[in-house]
Write a protein that holds these residues in place. Sequence first.
Motif, PDB file in Angstrom:
ATOM      1  N   ILE A   1       7.484  -2.863 -10.425  1.00  0.00           N
ATOM      2  CA  ILE A   1       7.885  -4.269 -10.338  1.00  0.00           C
ATOM      3  C   ILE A   1       9.039  -4.415  -9.364  1.00  0.00           C
ATOM      4  O   ILE A   1       9.987  -3.625  -9.371  1.00  0.00           O
ATOM      5  N   ASN A   2       8.966  -5.426  -8.498  1.00  0.00           N
ATOM      6  CA  ASN A   2      10.023  -5.734  -7.540  1.00  0.00           C
ATOM      7  C   ASN A   2      10.303  -7.228  -7.560  1.00  0.00           C
ATOM      8  O   ASN A   2       9.371  -8.036  -7.547  1.00  0.00           O
ATOM      9  N   TYR A   3      11.575  -7.595  -7.586  1.00  0.00           N
ATOM     10  CA  TYR A   3      11.999  -8.985  -7.431  1.00  0.00           C
ATOM     11  C   TYR A   3      12.932  -9.057  -6.226  1.00  0.00           C
ATOM     12  O   TYR A   3      13.879  -8.277  -6.134  1.00  0.00           O
ATOM     13  N   TRP A   4      12.679 -10.003  -5.302  1.00  0.00           N
ATOM     14  CA  TRP A   4      13.538 -10.186  -4.143  1.00  0.00           C
ATOM     15  C   TRP A   4      13.792 -11.671  -3.947  1.00  0.00           C
ATOM     16  O   TRP A   4      12.854 -12.476  -3.940  1.00  0.00           O
ATOM     17  N   ALA A   5      15.056 -12.051  -3.804  1.00  0.00           N
ATOM     18  CA  ALA A   5      15.380 -13.452  -3.551  1.00  0.00           C
ATOM     19  C   ALA A   5      14.901 -13.834  -2.161  1.00  0.00           C
ATOM     20  O   ALA A   5      15.138 -13.110  -1.193  1.00  0.00           O
ATOM     21  N   THR A   6      14.210 -14.946  -2.051  1.00  0.00           N
ATOM     22  CA  THR A   6      13.740 -15.437  -0.758  1.00  0.00           C
ATOM     23  C   THR A   6      14.423 -16.734  -0.364  1.00  0.00           C
ATOM     24  O   THR A   6      14.318 -17.158   0.782  1.00  0.00           O
ATOM     25  N   GLU A   7      15.139 -17.357  -1.297  1.00  0.00           N
ATOM     26  CA  GLU A   7      15.848 -18.592  -0.985  1.00  0.00           C
ATOM     27  C   GLU A   7      16.968 -18.808  -1.998  1.00  0.00           C
ATOM     28  O   GLU A   7      16.760 -18.587  -3.195  1.00  0.00           O
ATOM     29  N   VAL A   8      18.142 -19.203  -1.513  1.00  0.00           N
ATOM     30  CA  VAL A   8      19.280 -19.465  -2.387  1.00  0.00           C
ATOM     31  C   VAL A   8      19.813 -20.861  -2.085  1.00  0.00           C
ATOM     32  O   VAL A   8      20.086 -21.186  -0.932  1.00  0.00           O
ATOM     33  N   LYS A   9      19.940 -21.682  -3.119  1.00  0.00           N
ATOM     34  CA  LYS A   9      20.537 -23.006  -2.973  1.00  0.00           C
ATOM     35  C   LYS A   9      21.619 -23.162  -4.034  1.00  0.00           C
ATOM     36  O   LYS A   9      21.598 -22.483  -5.067  1.00  0.00           O
ATOM     37  N   PHE A  10      22.554 -24.081  -3.797  1.00  0.00           N
ATOM     38  CA  PHE A  10      23.658 -24.296  -4.725  1.00  0.00           C
ATOM     39  C   PHE A  10      23.661 -25.730  -5.216  1.00  0.00           C
ATOM     40  O   PHE A  10      23.365 -26.655  -4.456  1.00  0.00           O
ATOM     41  N   THR A  11      24.007 -25.889  -6.485  1.00  0.00           N
ATOM     42  CA  THR A  11      24.055 -27.216  -7.083  1.00  0.00           C
ATOM     43  C   THR A  11      25.127 -27.244  -8.156  1.00  0.00           C
ATOM     44  O   THR A  11      25.487 -26.209  -8.726  1.00  0.00           O
ATOM     45  N   THR A  12      25.640 -28.417  -8.431  1.00  0.00           N
ATOM     46  CA  THR A  12      26.620 -28.580  -9.517  1.00  0.00           C
ATOM     47  C   THR A  12      25.966 -29.210 -10.743  1.00  0.00           C
ATOM     48  O   THR A  12      26.642 -29.527 -11.715  1.00  0.00           O
ATOM     49  N   ASP A  13      24.646 -29.386 -10.699  1.00  0.00           N
ATOM     50  CA  ASP A  13      23.934 -29.985 -11.827  1.00  0.00           C
ATOM     51  C   ASP A  13      23.972 -29.059 -13.037  1.00  0.00           C
ATOM     52  O   ASP A  13      23.848 -27.839 -12.912  1.00  0.00           O
ATOM     53  N   GLN A  14      24.123 -29.657 -14.214  1.00  0.00           N
ATOM     54  CA  GLN A  14      24.041 -28.893 -15.447  1.00  0.00           C
ATOM     55  C   GLN A  14      22.582 -28.531 -15.731  1.00  0.00           C
ATOM     56  O   GLN A  14      21.662 -29.254 -15.347  1.00  0.00           O
ATOM     57  N   VAL A  15      22.377 -27.402 -16.386  1.00  0.00           N
ATOM     58  CA  VAL A  15      21.026 -26.992 -16.756  1.00  0.00           C
ATOM     59  C   VAL A  15      20.590 -27.794 -17.970  1.00  0.00           C
ATOM     60  O   VAL A  15      21.222 -27.755 -19.021  1.00  0.00           O
ATOM     61  N   SER A  16      19.519 -28.537 -17.824  1.00  0.00           N
ATOM     62  CA  SER A  16      19.016 -29.369 -18.917  1.00  0.00           C
ATOM     63  C   SER A  16      18.302 -28.509 -19.955  1.00  0.00           C
ATOM     64  O   SER A  16      17.720 -27.466 -19.633  1.00  0.00           O
ATOM     65  N   SER A  17      18.344 -28.952 -21.195  1.00  0.00           N
ATOM     66  CA  SER A  17      17.638 -28.234 -22.266  1.00  0.00           C
ATOM     67  C   SER A  17      16.173 -28.656 -22.352  1.00  0.00           C
ATOM     68  O   SER A  17      15.453 -28.231 -23.258  1.00  0.00           O
ATOM     69  N   SER A  18      15.727 -29.466 -21.390  1.00  0.00           N
ATOM     70  CA  SER A  18      14.353 -29.969 -21.447  1.00  0.00           C
ATOM     71  C   SER A  18      13.321 -28.875 -21.211  1.00  0.00           C
ATOM     72  O   SER A  18      12.133 -29.073 -21.470  1.00  0.00           O
ATOM     73  N   TRP A  19      13.757 -27.705 -20.706  1.00  0.00           N
ATOM     74  CA  TRP A  19      12.825 -26.601 -20.484  1.00  0.00           C
ATOM     75  C   TRP A  19      12.269 -26.061 -21.796  1.00  0.00           C
ATOM     76  O   TRP A  19      11.192 -25.480 -21.840  1.00  0.00           O
ATOM     77  N   LYS A  20      12.995 -26.285 -22.886  1.00  0.00           N
ATOM     78  CA  LYS A  20      12.630 -25.691 -24.170  1.00  0.00           C
ATOM     79  C   LYS A  20      11.669 -26.601 -24.944  1.00  0.00           C
ATOM     80  O   LYS A  20      11.940 -27.786 -25.131  1.00  0.00           O
ATOM     81  N   ASP A  21      10.554 -26.034 -25.368  1.00  0.00           N
ATOM     82  CA  ASP A  21       9.594 -26.764 -26.190  1.00  0.00           C
ATOM     83  C   ASP A  21      10.102 -26.797 -27.625  1.00  0.00           C
ATOM     84  O   ASP A  21      10.308 -25.745 -28.246  1.00  0.00           O
ATOM     85  N   LYS A  22      10.313 -28.005 -28.147  1.00  0.00           N
ATOM     86  CA  LYS A  22      10.874 -28.146 -29.498  1.00  0.00           C
ATOM     87  C   LYS A  22       9.948 -27.577 -30.574  1.00  0.00           C
ATOM     88  O   LYS A  22      10.391 -27.283 -31.688  1.00  0.00           O
TER      89      LYS A  22
END
Length: 212
Positions: A152-173
Amino acid sequence: MESNAEETPTKPNTSPANTRVGRSSGGGRGNAGANQRTGTNGGGGMRGMGRGNNRMGDKTYFQNLKAKLSEVQLQIDEKIIIKDSLQDVTWRFTDEFRTISGYECRRVNGATKDSLYLIAFYTEEIPVSGGPVLTGGLPGMILGLVIPEMHINYWATEVKFTTDQVSSSWKDKKAKEMSSNEFFKLLSGSMFRGRGNSDAQQRRQILEQILY
C-alpha cells in the motif's frame, strides 16, 4: 500514479489542511484518490474517501488531533463507526529527504504495536501532526506513507488550506459505534474465520483489506 497540480500558499500557517491523496496497492486492486482533512482545534479531523475496487464501499477517516482520537466510518452489511485512540507508532528518523507536492519531506521508519512496518515522509512546513488513514504522531503532516507488507502506498497530490471547521455531517447518525477490538472480534468470528493461523494474522488481514 497520476498527480494533480497543487496550489499551496508560500507560508502555510492555517489549519485544518485539505490534502488530496492518491493510493495505490498491489494485488490488482487498482488506484484511487482520497481527500484527507486534518485539524488541530478540538473538532478538527481527517476525512478520507474510500479506494477503488473496495468491496466495503466508501470510508471516512476522522482524526481529532487534540483529543488524540480516531474514527473510521465504513459499511459492511450496515454502517459502522470504529472509535479508538490514534494509532501508536514508534518512529525512527532518517537523513533521507524527498519532495512531495512541493514540500520537502523527511523519511521516518515506523513500527506499530503489532509490528506492522511503516515508511512515512512528513514535512515540518505543515506543522500538523496528522497523516493518511490512521497515522500521525510526527512533527509535521505526513504526505507520503508506504506499508510494504500490504503493498500500500499513499502520496499527497494536492494540498490546500482552509480555516473552515470540520463539520460533523460526515457521520451517519444511524451508524453502529464500536471500538477497534470489538470490530476485529466481530469480523474474526465471521467473514475472516479460518483465515490465518492466529488472531494477529486475522487482524492484519482486516487492516489490509478493510481499514487501509
